[in-house]
Design an enzyme around this catalytic site. Structure first.
Site, short mmCIF file in Angstrom:
data_model
loop_
_atom_site.label_atom_id
_atom_site.label_comp_id
_atom_site.label_asym_id
_atom_site.label_seq_id
_atom_site.Cartn_x
_atom_site.Cartn_y
_atom_site.Cartn_z
N LYS A 35 21.68 37.10 10.55
CA LYS A 35 21.43 35.81 11.24
C LYS A 35 22.01 34.83 10.60
CE LYS A 35 17.44 36.00 13.71
NZ LYS A 35 16.02 35.81 13.68
N THR A 121 3.47 28.90 18.20
CA THR A 121 2.43 29.17 19.21
C THR A 121 1.59 29.63 18.43
OG1 THR A 121 4.00 28.91 20.99
CG2 THR A 121 1.93 29.83 21.46
N PHE A 149 8.06 23.11 23.63
CA PHE A 149 8.01 23.50 25.11
C PHE A 149 9.26 23.91 25.64
CE2 PHE A 149 4.71 20.24 23.84
CZ PHE A 149 3.68 20.94 24.10
N LEU A 150 10.11 24.05 24.61
CA LEU A 150 11.34 24.46 25.25
C LEU A 150 11.43 25.64 26.05
CD1 LEU A 150 13.22 27.00 23.66
CD2 LEU A 150 13.29 25.17 22.12
N ARG A 151 12.39 25.70 27.08
CA ARG A 151 12.72 26.95 27.95
C ARG A 151 14.02 27.52 27.70
NH1 ARG A 151 13.41 23.54 32.94
NH2 ARG A 151 14.32 22.52 31.50
N GLU A 152 14.02 28.80 27.42
CA GLU A 152 15.37 29.63 27.18
C GLU A 152 16.18 29.22 28.33
OE1 GLU A 152 15.05 33.67 26.12
OE2 GLU A 152 13.18 33.22 24.63
N GLY A 257 8.16 36.94 43.09
CA GLY A 257 9.20 37.97 43.15
C GLY A 257 8.60 39.08 42.05
N CYS A 264 7.35 34.83 25.56
CA CYS A 264 6.24 33.90 25.56
C CYS A 264 5.00 34.17 26.51
CB CYS A 264 6.91 32.34 25.59
SG CYS A 264 8.25 32.11 24.42
C1 UGA Z 1 8.31 29.44 28.66
C2 UGA Z 1 7.70 28.00 29.16
O1 UGA Z 1 8.23 27.58 30.26
C3 UGA Z 1 8.16 26.87 27.97
O2 UGA Z 1 7.43 25.63 28.10
C4 UGA Z 1 7.60 27.31 26.53
O3 UGA Z 1 8.08 26.31 25.71
C5 UGA Z 1 8.20 28.79 26.21
O4 UGA Z 1 7.56 29.52 27.35
C6 UGA Z 1 7.56 29.22 25.01
O5 UGA Z 1 6.32 29.15 24.77
O6 UGA Z 1 8.40 29.28 23.79
P1 UGA Z 1 10.44 30.63 28.81
O7 UGA Z 1 9.73 31.86 28.29
O8 UGA Z 1 11.98 30.21 28.20
O9 UGA Z 1 9.77 29.29 28.73
O10 UGA Z 1 10.76 30.88 30.29
P2 UGA Z 1 10.18 30.39 31.87
O11 UGA Z 1 11.33 29.45 32.43
O12 UGA Z 1 8.90 29.81 31.67
O13 UGA Z 1 10.07 31.66 32.67
C7 UGA Z 1 9.22 32.89 32.12
C8 UGA Z 1 9.19 33.90 33.33
O14 UGA Z 1 8.80 33.47 34.40
C9 UGA Z 1 10.40 34.38 33.50
O15 UGA Z 1 10.52 35.88 33.73
C10 UGA Z 1 10.85 33.93 34.89
O16 UGA Z 1 11.66 34.45 35.70
C11 UGA Z 1 9.48 33.93 35.57
N1 UGA Z 1 9.16 32.70 36.69
C12 UGA Z 1 9.42 31.48 36.27
C13 UGA Z 1 8.93 33.51 38.17
O17 UGA Z 1 8.64 34.49 37.89
N2 UGA Z 1 8.74 32.58 38.81
C14 UGA Z 1 8.76 31.21 38.75
O18 UGA Z 1 8.66 30.59 39.60
C15 UGA Z 1 9.27 30.88 37.60
#
Ligand code: UGA
Length: 435
Positions: A35, A121, A149-152, A257, A264
């Site tokens: 890495k 976390t 709080f970042l989202r991938e 869905g 996370c």
């Molecule tokens: C999540 C949080 O959104 C971030 O704020 C946080 O920083 C991060 O975890 C973490 O703890 O590091 P992430 O895992 O990148 O972020 O993804 P999300 O966008 O939250 O999506 C999570 C899952 O939920 C995905 O599988 C997505 O497809 C699903 N999802 C999301 C749904 O099934 N429905 C929705 O309406 C939204």
């Protein structure tokens, strides 16, 4: 400012690169030589839109370097701890091995005035414990907790301009000093008015896990409504639109869905419950239902596919999407990969394609048939499952797909397809929670 970032996974690599982009002098430290080599060459070891450009600029500027040698953290004033806290094998609690090792590894290299800043976390109570460790070993050094709080998929933007900053700091003058240091780190975003909440350790730790618990609950709420909709002929997507217009509820994170996955949400809600159990509290018992609803959705797609083909064994299934969400190659606890594996176990031939996650998925599930593109995966399929809502899958043309598959059957696991158009093209098209 001179900054070190310990742990260069999704969180740490993005944080290190973005801090350098903001003008800081950053060293990223990780135990994984491969890495470190990739990052040192300015390459991202995972798919994240925008990250390669930031890495390239930052390494070229000379403000960002990566190493496996922890002693190179010496001389930095702020040390971010961004290592993983996976689920402990055999239990639901967070495994703090890497956090503890990172802090222990840093101790010999801390100087008076240094601030260790936790971003991982962690279960509530961790920061207070680690602050004692830091202060005992390095008088004049201190610790703050600054959850991320970042989202991938949006990691760069979320790091450079987040919704809010949360600082968990000690009381009194030490807290003021820690706050001033963090303010200097985040000067650029703070100047644009980003809210910042300065609080105690426990609150900062809880903000992070409760935010993820709330998001998971919101998704499972709408998926529970999808189950009711399936039993009553209602349409959960219209229901979500309608309740989402209420600003108190909001439409975001109400997409029913196949449910949530990733590194996370699933593990965080389990670790949060485990921590409440340790505290002797039943307060988070409902999160077990949130988890159960979520896992039932995967089961539902498997059952639906099985029924549509009249028994999965011997059938040909095309799975489009393996990543836990689009714009990511992350397949950790991915609902899509889970469904693909289960259908394979039931005896189906499962051809899969993901625009970015074929390689990461193949490491975990080599038994699946990885196609180089959607067209190859679709050819000869008895049923098509759309399980990650990549743009290219949303844009699929029913006529074209119809000319490739053996049987015109499609399951929209993310409720992103126009079922009417697919039905008009002769498909038996099913959504989740939709008639
Ligand atoms: C999540 C949080 O959104 C971030 O704020 C946080 O920083 C991060 O975890 C973490 O703890 O590091 P992430 O895992 O990148 O972020 O993804 P999300 O966008 O939250 O999506 C999570 C899952 O939920 C995905 O599988 C997505 O497809 C699903 N999802 C999301 C749904 O099934 N429905 C929705 O309406 C939204």
């Amino acid at each position: 400012m001179r900054i070190s970032v310990i742990g260069c996974g999704y969180l740490g690599a993005v944080h290190a690169a973005c801090m350098a982009e903001l003008g800081h002098d950053v060293v990223g430290v990780d135990v994984d030589e491969r890495k470190v080599a990739e990052l040192s060459a300015g390459r991202a070891p995972f798919f994240e839109p925008g990250l390669p450009e930031v890495l390239e600029r930052a390494t070229a500027s000379g403000r960002l370097r990566f190493t496996t040698d922890m002693s190179e953290a010496a001389g930095a004033q702020v040390h971010f701890v961004a290592v993983g806290t996976p689920q402990t094998a055999g239990s639901h609690a967070a495994d703090l091995t890497y956090v503890d090792a990172a802090v222990q590894g840093l101790l010999p290299h801390l100087s008076e005035g240094d601030l260790v800043v936790g971003k991982s976390t962690v279960p509530v109570g961790t920061a207070a414990r680690l602050a004692e460790v830091v202060r005992a070993s390095s008088p004049g050094a201190d610790l703050a907790w600054n959850p991320e709080f970042l989202r991938e998929g949006f990691a760069v933007a979320d790091t450079v301009s987040p919704d809010r900053f949360v600082y968990g700091v000690p009381a009194g003058a030490d807290g003021e000093r820690a706050t001033a240091l963090l303010d200097a780190v985040y000067e650029t975003a703070l100047a644009t008015g980003t809210p910042r909440i300065v609080t105690d350790y426990a609150t900062a730790e809880l903000v992070k896990v409760s935010a993820n618990a709330f998001l998971a609950t919101k998704i499972s709420f709408i998926n529970a409504m999808a189950e009711i909709a399936e039993a009553t002929g209602a349409d959960v997507t219209q229901l979500a639109d309608a309740i989402g217009h209420d600003a108190r509820i909001g439409r975001r994170f109400l997409n029913a869905g196949i449910g949530f996955g990733g590194g996370c949400l699933p593990k965080d809600i389990r670790a949060f419950q485990a921590r409440a159990d340790e505290l002797g509290l039943d307060s988070l018992a409902f999160l077990a239902d949130v988890d159960a609803v979520n896992l039932r959705r995967r089961e539902r797609v498997v059952t639906l596919a099985d029924e549509l083909v009249g028994g999965a064994a011997g059938s040909r299934v095309a799975v489009l999407g393996l990543a836990f969400k689009p714009d990511s190659d992350d397949v950790r606890d991915s609902p899509a990969l889970d469904v693909a594996r289960r259908l394979h176990e039931m005896g189906a031939h499962v051809a899969v394609f993901d625009p970015e996650a074929n390689v990461t998925a193949a490491r975990l599930a080599p038994q699946l048939d990885y196609a180089p593109d959607a067209e190859t995966a679709l050819r000869g399929a008895d049923v098509v499952l759309v399980l990650t809502e990549w743009r290219e899958f949303k844009a699929l043309d029913p006529e074209t797909v119809g000319s490739l598959v053996a049987q015109k059957r499609i399951v929209d696991g993310r409720n992103v397809l126009d079922l009417t158009a697919w039905r008009a093209a002769g498909f038996d098209a099913r959504g989740l929670g939709r008639p």
